[in-house]
Scaffold this motif. Sequence first.
Motif, mmCIF file in Angstrom:
data_model
loop_
_atom_site.group_PDB
_atom_site.id
_atom_site.type_symbol
_atom_site.label_atom_id
_atom_site.label_comp_id
_atom_site.label_asym_id
_atom_site.label_seq_id
_atom_site.Cartn_x
_atom_site.Cartn_y
_atom_site.Cartn_z
ATOM 1 N N ILE A 244 12.691 4.383 4.923
ATOM 2 C CA ILE A 244 12.417 4.829 5.721
ATOM 3 C C ILE A 244 11.667 6.046 6.039
ATOM 4 C CG2 ILE A 244 13.716 5.689 7.832
ATOM 5 C CD1 ILE A 244 16.099 4.600 7.779
ATOM 6 N N GLY A 245 11.436 6.776 4.599
ATOM 7 C CA GLY A 245 10.420 7.414 4.072
ATOM 8 C C GLY A 245 8.937 6.459 4.562
ATOM 9 N N PHE A 246 8.796 6.020 3.728
ATOM 10 C CA PHE A 246 7.889 5.085 2.670
ATOM 11 C C PHE A 246 7.241 4.282 4.665
ATOM 12 C CE2 PHE A 246 5.476 1.358 1.556
ATOM 13 C CZ PHE A 246 4.625 1.794 1.178
ATOM 14 N N LYS A 247 8.284 4.046 5.177
ATOM 15 C CA LYS A 247 7.790 2.909 6.643
ATOM 16 C C LYS A 247 7.464 3.939 8.060
ATOM 17 C CE LYS A 247 9.769 -1.362 5.086
ATOM 18 N NZ LYS A 247 8.344 -1.603 4.531
ATOM 19 N N THR A 248 8.001 4.643 7.512
ATOM 20 C CA THR A 248 7.401 5.265 9.176
ATOM 21 C C THR A 248 6.110 6.816 8.744
ATOM 22 O OG1 THR A 248 9.169 7.339 8.105
ATOM 23 C CG2 THR A 248 10.444 5.949 9.774
ATOM 24 N N PHE A 249 5.823 6.362 7.520
ATOM 25 C CA PHE A 249 4.565 7.203 7.386
ATOM 26 C C PHE A 249 3.060 7.004 7.345
ATOM 27 C CE2 PHE A 249 1.122 9.551 4.609
ATOM 28 C CZ PHE A 249 1.479 10.801 4.991
ATOM 29 N N PRO A 250 2.381 7.397 8.687
ATOM 30 C CA PRO A 250 1.500 6.469 9.128
ATOM 31 C C PRO A 250 0.681 5.905 7.883
ATOM 32 C CG PRO A 250 1.370 8.393 9.867
ATOM 33 C CD PRO A 250 2.424 8.710 8.844
ATOM 34 N N ALA A 251 0.226 5.079 7.759
ATOM 35 C CA ALA A 251 -0.223 4.018 6.975
ATOM 36 C C ALA A 251 -0.365 4.386 5.468
ATOM 37 C CB ALA A 251 -1.897 4.185 6.863
ATOM 38 N N SER A 252 0.964 4.941 4.387
ATOM 39 C CA SER A 252 1.375 4.737 3.415
ATOM 40 C C SER A 252 1.014 3.420 2.572
ATOM 41 C CB SER A 252 3.082 5.295 3.751
ATOM 42 O OG SER A 252 4.016 4.007 4.098
ATOM 43 N N GLY A 253 1.518 2.557 3.021
ATOM 44 C CA GLY A 253 1.173 1.249 2.271
ATOM 45 C C GLY A 253 -0.324 0.668 1.327
ATOM 46 N N LEU A 254 -1.167 1.045 3.270
ATOM 47 C CA LEU A 254 -2.594 0.751 2.855
ATOM 48 C C LEU A 254 -3.152 1.663 1.323
ATOM 49 C CD1 LEU A 254 -5.214 -0.845 3.437
ATOM 50 C CD2 LEU A 254 -5.160 0.477 5.518
ATOM 51 N N ILE A 255 -2.296 3.184 1.845
ATOM 52 C CA ILE A 255 -3.264 3.771 1.192
ATOM 53 C C ILE A 255 -2.606 3.966 -0.054
ATOM 54 C CG2 ILE A 255 -3.462 6.426 0.196
ATOM 55 C CD1 ILE A 255 -2.940 7.094 3.472
ATOM 56 N N LEU A 256 -1.589 3.508 -0.714
ATOM 57 C CA LEU A 256 -1.397 3.024 -2.201
ATOM 58 C C LEU A 256 -1.339 2.315 -2.300
ATOM 59 C CD1 LEU A 256 0.555 4.184 -3.882
ATOM 60 C CD2 LEU A 256 2.986 2.808 -3.140
ATOM 61 N N PHE A 257 -2.146 1.089 -1.338
ATOM 62 C CA PHE A 257 -2.463 -0.400 -2.107
ATOM 63 C C PHE A 257 -3.930 -0.067 -2.443
ATOM 64 C CE2 PHE A 257 -4.888 -4.126 -1.496
ATOM 65 C CZ PHE A 257 -4.551 -4.919 -1.573
ATOM 66 N N PHE A 258 -4.342 0.495 -2.584
ATOM 67 C CA PHE A 258 -6.304 0.791 -2.012
ATOM 68 C C PHE A 258 -5.898 2.690 -3.178
ATOM 69 C CE2 PHE A 258 -6.810 0.200 2.182
ATOM 70 C CZ PHE A 258 -8.502 -1.016 1.949
ATOM 71 N N ALA A 259 -4.884 3.239 -3.620
ATOM 72 C CA ALA A 259 -5.157 3.828 -5.085
ATOM 73 C C ALA A 259 -4.635 3.256 -5.970
ATOM 74 C CB ALA A 259 -4.047 4.848 -4.470
ATOM 75 N N LEU A 260 -3.571 1.878 -5.878
ATOM 76 C CA LEU A 260 -2.829 1.047 -6.729
ATOM 77 C C LEU A 260 -5.030 -0.009 -7.138
ATOM 78 C CD1 LEU A 260 0.176 0.238 -6.403
ATOM 79 C CD2 LEU A 260 -0.945 1.828 -8.118
ATOM 80 N N SER A 261 -5.456 -0.387 -6.552
ATOM 81 C CA SER A 261 -6.541 -1.385 -6.709
ATOM 82 C C SER A 261 -7.654 -0.575 -7.521
ATOM 83 C CB SER A 261 -6.987 -1.670 -5.201
ATOM 84 O OG SER A 261 -5.979 -2.672 -4.828
ATOM 85 N N ALA A 262 -7.619 0.823 -7.279
ATOM 86 C CA ALA A 262 -8.848 1.677 -8.002
ATOM 87 C C ALA A 262 -7.913 1.770 -9.086
ATOM 88 C CB ALA A 262 -8.996 3.163 -7.099
ATOM 89 N N VAL A 263 -6.570 2.241 -9.642
ATOM 90 C CA VAL A 263 -6.249 2.303 -10.802
ATOM 91 C C VAL A 263 -6.273 1.108 -11.795
ATOM 92 C CG1 VAL A 263 -4.468 2.916 -11.785
ATOM 93 C CG2 VAL A 263 -4.529 4.111 -10.558
ATOM 94 N N ALA A 264 -6.152 -0.373 -11.184
ATOM 95 C CA ALA A 264 -6.529 -1.019 -11.884
ATOM 96 C C ALA A 264 -7.689 -1.139 -12.448
ATOM 97 C CB ALA A 264 -6.566 -2.912 -10.900
ATOM 98 N N SER A 265 -9.046 -0.694 -11.537
ATOM 99 C CA SER A 265 -10.302 -0.909 -11.751
ATOM 100 C C SER A 265 -11.146 -0.282 -13.084
ATOM 101 C CB SER A 265 -10.848 -1.586 -10.709
ATOM 102 O OG SER A 265 -10.468 -2.674 -10.512
#
Length: 402
Positions: A244-265
């Motif tokens: 619930i906390g993860f899904k209710t925070f605005p753009a949390s999934g998108l932020i974490l998605f780009f952060a992981l993409s940066a780590v992978a590169s």
Amino acid sequence: MQVVLLFSLNLVLGLQQLSVVSRNRGHIQIRRKVEDSTILIVSRASSSDAEELRKQAAQLREEADMLEKSMAEERAAVMEKELSDFFSEADTNKDGVVSLEELRIALRKKLVEENENPRSADRYQQVLASEERVRQILQDLDTNADGVLQRDEIISISGFKDRLEKIFREGKRASLAITNRDAVQAATKERLIMLDAVANSTNITYRLGAALCYVLPFLDAIPIEILTQLPPNPISVAAVSAAIGFKTFPASGLILFFALSAVASNAGVPRLTRFAARHAVILDLCAALLLPLVYQFVIPPYSLATAIVFEAVVIVCVAAAFLGKDADFIPGTGTLSKRFTDEFDDALRNIVSASSAAEFGLFIADSLNSTSATSSNKTSSFTKTGTDNEKRNTDGGDSSSS
């Protein structure tokens, strides 16, 4: 008028005697002075007297041409004598030809033993120490390809000097190229060792970081509606609260998605963490594209089972990351993540190798440019000194003539 003509005639004859006596490199300048003086005198004299002066000028030009021809013949004679003397000295067994060893001995005597410049003598000695290099010179001069040099195939000592200097410069460039290659290989090896040391690091910090990368697909996979249907227990309550906390925070999934993409590169991150970040991104894409279809078109019991299986896969990946292993054994997503990570590692190693070669290539180029600049400065200095000396000699000669 007659006094002027006599004075002019004496001046022309004096210049004629000076041109005959002065057999040196300034004879062309003297000839020009004669012609200029003649033109000046002719312009100031009457027509009848000018005709006589023109005849004398023509005679002076003819004598100047003869002087040039005589000097050219003298130079040719001197060159011919030099070539004959060198050939006779080189032909030690008097068989009429100069062999490879005879040429080598003669050049060493002329250019090394009798050379007063230790630096140039050392360069010539380095070239003459190699039989292959001397053979190269002989083959260049051996027009009939019989393996020896006849009299008409011998060149001057200055010609041999030019060829030896050229071979010495080529050898120096080849030596620098070998040094460059060895240096590039050593630097590349050292950098690759450092890169592997970072990439293969699996300490507890990097393992925890790799395990945390899977938080994104874990929390993004199951809808809250399904989580609320789980039996109440501490684990389900914690999972529901985190989701619930993860899904209710605005753009949390998108932020974490780009952060992981940066780590992978990121090349400064170990391979274990980069693999986990890339794998988590791929799993999250699968969850975002496939699981909603399952939840919509499959009856709830089976959709819940699908979600549980997906979360079980994510938990296995977390366990593998915590143990310092890549989850490349997972079909599909694990294999694809391994492929992407291997390609990134290969590209990174190629970049390291290319950068080492480029750096040392620029270093060698700077060294060659510095050497060329030094040689050019020395040549300019010698040329300037020679020009100044020649100018002083010419001025001295003009003063003596005056």
